[in-house]
Design a protein around this motif. Sequence first.
Motif, mmCIF file in Angstrom:
data_model
loop_
_atom_site.group_PDB
_atom_site.id
_atom_site.type_symbol
_atom_site.label_atom_id
_atom_site.label_comp_id
_atom_site.label_asym_id
_atom_site.label_seq_id
_atom_site.Cartn_x
_atom_site.Cartn_y
_atom_site.Cartn_z
ATOM 1 N N ARG A 20 -3.578 -2.634 1.645
ATOM 2 C CA ARG A 20 -4.141 -1.783 2.712
ATOM 3 C C ARG A 20 -5.006 -2.637 3.419
ATOM 4 O O ARG A 20 -5.745 -3.703 3.019
ATOM 5 N N VAL A 21 -5.314 -2.526 4.854
ATOM 6 C CA VAL A 21 -5.864 -3.466 5.631
ATOM 7 C C VAL A 21 -7.463 -3.150 5.250
ATOM 8 O O VAL A 21 -8.004 -1.997 4.881
ATOM 9 N N ASN A 22 -8.314 -3.915 5.584
ATOM 10 C CA ASN A 22 -9.671 -4.009 5.715
ATOM 11 C C ASN A 22 -10.682 -4.554 6.779
ATOM 12 O O ASN A 22 -9.943 -5.415 7.680
ATOM 13 N N SER B 82 -6.865 -11.939 -6.337
ATOM 14 C CA SER B 82 -7.052 -10.668 -7.351
ATOM 15 C C SER B 82 -7.866 -9.750 -6.367
ATOM 16 O O SER B 82 -8.487 -9.804 -5.607
ATOM 17 N N TYR B 83 -7.501 -8.280 -6.676
ATOM 18 C CA TYR B 83 -8.079 -7.258 -6.260
ATOM 19 C C TYR B 83 -9.561 -6.762 -7.086
ATOM 20 O O TYR B 83 -9.267 -5.938 -8.061
ATOM 21 N N SER B 84 -10.495 -7.143 -6.687
ATOM 22 C CA SER B 84 -11.614 -7.150 -7.455
ATOM 23 C C SER B 84 -12.891 -7.212 -6.496
ATOM 24 O O SER B 84 -12.799 -7.921 -5.576
ATOM 25 N N SER B 85 -13.761 -6.464 -7.041
ATOM 26 C CA SER B 85 -15.444 -6.645 -6.428
ATOM 27 C C SER B 85 -15.789 -8.128 -6.488
ATOM 28 O O SER B 85 -16.834 -8.319 -5.727
ATOM 29 N N THR B 86 -15.398 -8.654 -7.738
ATOM 30 C CA THR B 86 -15.950 -10.182 -7.789
ATOM 31 C C THR B 86 -14.679 -11.065 -8.239
ATOM 32 O O THR B 86 -14.672 -11.732 -9.143
ATOM 33 N N PRO B 87 -14.077 -11.229 -7.039
ATOM 34 C CA PRO B 87 -12.856 -12.084 -7.115
ATOM 35 C C PRO B 87 -12.937 -13.536 -7.234
ATOM 36 O O PRO B 87 -14.021 -14.035 -6.916
ATOM 37 N N MET C 125 0.913 -1.368 -0.006
ATOM 38 C CA MET C 125 0.009 0.000 -0.184
ATOM 39 C C MET C 125 0.919 1.116 -0.033
ATOM 40 O O MET C 125 1.763 1.511 0.904
ATOM 41 N N LYS C 126 0.525 2.135 -0.939
ATOM 42 C CA LYS C 126 1.435 3.305 -0.962
ATOM 43 C C LYS C 126 0.264 4.556 -1.098
ATOM 44 O O LYS C 126 -0.345 4.516 -2.218
ATOM 45 N N TRP D 277 -14.647 -3.668 3.296
ATOM 46 C CA TRP D 277 -14.589 -5.162 3.580
ATOM 47 C C TRP D 277 -13.375 -5.653 2.839
ATOM 48 O O TRP D 277 -12.918 -6.948 3.289
ATOM 49 N N ARG D 278 -13.340 -5.295 1.394
ATOM 50 C CA ARG D 278 -12.570 -6.108 0.855
ATOM 51 C C ARG D 278 -11.802 -5.017 0.025
ATOM 52 O O ARG D 278 -12.380 -3.930 -0.636
ATOM 53 N N ILE D 279 -10.601 -5.088 -0.407
ATOM 54 C CA ILE D 279 -9.713 -4.090 -1.371
ATOM 55 C C ILE D 279 -10.041 -4.721 -2.675
ATOM 56 O O ILE D 279 -9.940 -5.807 -3.056
ATOM 57 N N THR D 280 -10.617 -3.938 -3.661
ATOM 58 C CA THR D 280 -11.069 -4.184 -4.955
ATOM 59 C C THR D 280 -10.166 -3.498 -6.019
ATOM 60 O O THR D 280 -10.343 -3.908 -7.269
ATOM 61 N N ILE D 281 -9.215 -2.901 -5.842
ATOM 62 C CA ILE D 281 -8.244 -2.170 -6.725
ATOM 63 C C ILE D 281 -6.815 -2.404 -6.532
ATOM 64 O O ILE D 281 -6.420 -2.482 -5.138
ATOM 65 N N GLY D 282 -5.827 -2.645 -7.541
ATOM 66 C CA GLY D 282 -4.503 -3.216 -7.412
ATOM 67 C C GLY D 282 -3.915 -2.035 -6.798
ATOM 68 O O GLY D 282 -2.727 -2.403 -5.934
#
Length: 632
Positions: free
Chosen positions: A224-226, A311-316, A1-2, A214-219
């Motif tokens: 980053r924590v959730n 993967s970082y996605s809303s539907t992984p 995470m940056k 709740w979930r990280i969805t973008i690369g």
Amino acid sequence: MKIKNIYVALIALILALSSCSEALDMAPDGKLTMDDIFADNDKVGAFLNSCYSNMPVKGTRYFFWSRGPVVWSDEAWDTDAEAESWIMAGRMYNGDASAGSHPITNISADAGNGDYWARYWSAIRNCTLFIGRINNATVTNPADRKRWKAEAHLLRAYYYSELLKWFGPVLPIEREPYDLATDFSLVEKASYYEVVKFIMEDCDVALATDELPWRITIGSEAGRVNKAMAEAIKSKMILFAASPLNNGGNNYWQEAYTINKASLANLRSRGFELYNKVNFPQTYLSDVAFLGPDKDEYTALYNEYFTQNMSYSSTPVDKETLYQSRDGQGNIWNIDGIGSQDGYKSGTCPSQELVDAYETIDGKPILNLANPYLDERHLQPNYNPGNTLYNPQDPYKNRDPRFYASIYYNGSKRKCLWNFAEAPESYENYPAPIGNRTRIIATYVGEPQTGISASVRRATRTGYYERKFLHPNSGNDNPVGGANWKLFRLGEVILNFAEAAAEAGQLAEAEAAVNEIRNRVGMPDLPSSLPKEELILRIRNERRVELAMEENRYFDVRRWSSPTGDLSKTDRWITAAEIIRNADGTYTFGRRTVRSTERKCYTNKFLWVPMPLNEANRLKAITGQDWQNPGW
């Protein structure tokens, strides 16, 4: 995470209090004050980066490319213990550890693994500073202020949970950052339960913050924590607080059950579920994956899960992983697989004890779980008379699919680039040149490439090689690295709930949770209506199998011990398969200890890692109390 990479160098960690009072109000570079930092939106975000910078990579990234806790427990043996006895595993096995020089606490951190006391307290201080200042800081977007604050609370909870797991109840609770005006003589150790409650309090702040996802969805937000991580920490730490080593004689199992039930329900309601489908059949169900008998789908999906990144996605595809490390594991086939493949080292060699834990496919343990061995060296298995499928002279037949997904054993196969030509003594594989080909993994005594050896670094110490995290065909001509480490996953939370439910007397719910884990890999349900004591034994064994080599067993065998107990039944002796190849090509299976002397990291003091000697001495001098763990 940056958040803002440009300021990372500016906001390095605060490692210690300065002797100059003005320095306490300075940023770590000694040029900007804290007021300067928190008056600028970008610098505030960059300071949050310093709260992240001590997150460990785990997995194979312990010093010298080792799996750390995995090879310090009864799960596995590290081939570096003989080749490089001065590093972590060798020192642990030889008992070469003291408060002043301990292989876990004093060795320099590699990828964030190690030097825990200094690094985690530094991170906690930065998190606490951030929490104390963020409300009045200059932040352009109000949503950022709320999310960043929640992240700092959750990161502080994580670092505290790690310190508590390693060191036990020798920690003060730091709600406000210490400074030179603090009367350190008043600093007090908190109980294990008190620290866990503080950890859960921080997690609850994160869970109550709408801006924290709740979930990280973008690369771009990888690492980053959730909120899912917050539930996982709560689930784990209340389980640990209720366990015999940590409960101080109190019964916290009902609370552990209630919290775990809520955490599990919250995760399910947000779409988290077990990984239950082979998504890459072209790889994991191919003719050359060799995953289980007859390309077994359960074996394939289990191995696929641990060798693929989330993967970082809303539907992984992967809805099980709750939080994975930001950094990868590297090319593990040449440092933590079958050493002869590339000629270097094998690293983690699963133990015979771990192999014994895998049931036969009919769902029956092969050993008596209450008393698995009749001798202290584990050379006399106490077989389960109710198991009629298991044959000690054909031991790898009809086993749990997770066995085939996790372990290379005598007679298994691997197709990859083999960096050697076969010798005549490799009867199963000769002749064959250097190249990409299928090889039978023979681990019997005398096999020159993959056979068992007491000292050869690229060989196996135990008659087994690790497979769980190794892509089926990776190698120098197919450089598929190890997947990012899954620090928290739903499967563990389900087993946390199962254990807490069983201990709290909610046996039907515990049984249903375990069966969910088992059914995912095609294993039958547990026998219904098991007595509480038997159910707990089955749940503990299920943890051993499902979470094998994921850094859980090291802590589990400790928390299940009493404060006056030791690890003599699990960690003192580690055994191997001693396989003899007969003249007619058949095999005779026996057992032997990995080495003739016991491992010396099993005594009572090894239940906890010692506080660094200098720190313990300072605290005793200032507070008048002995903060050190027993035996150190």
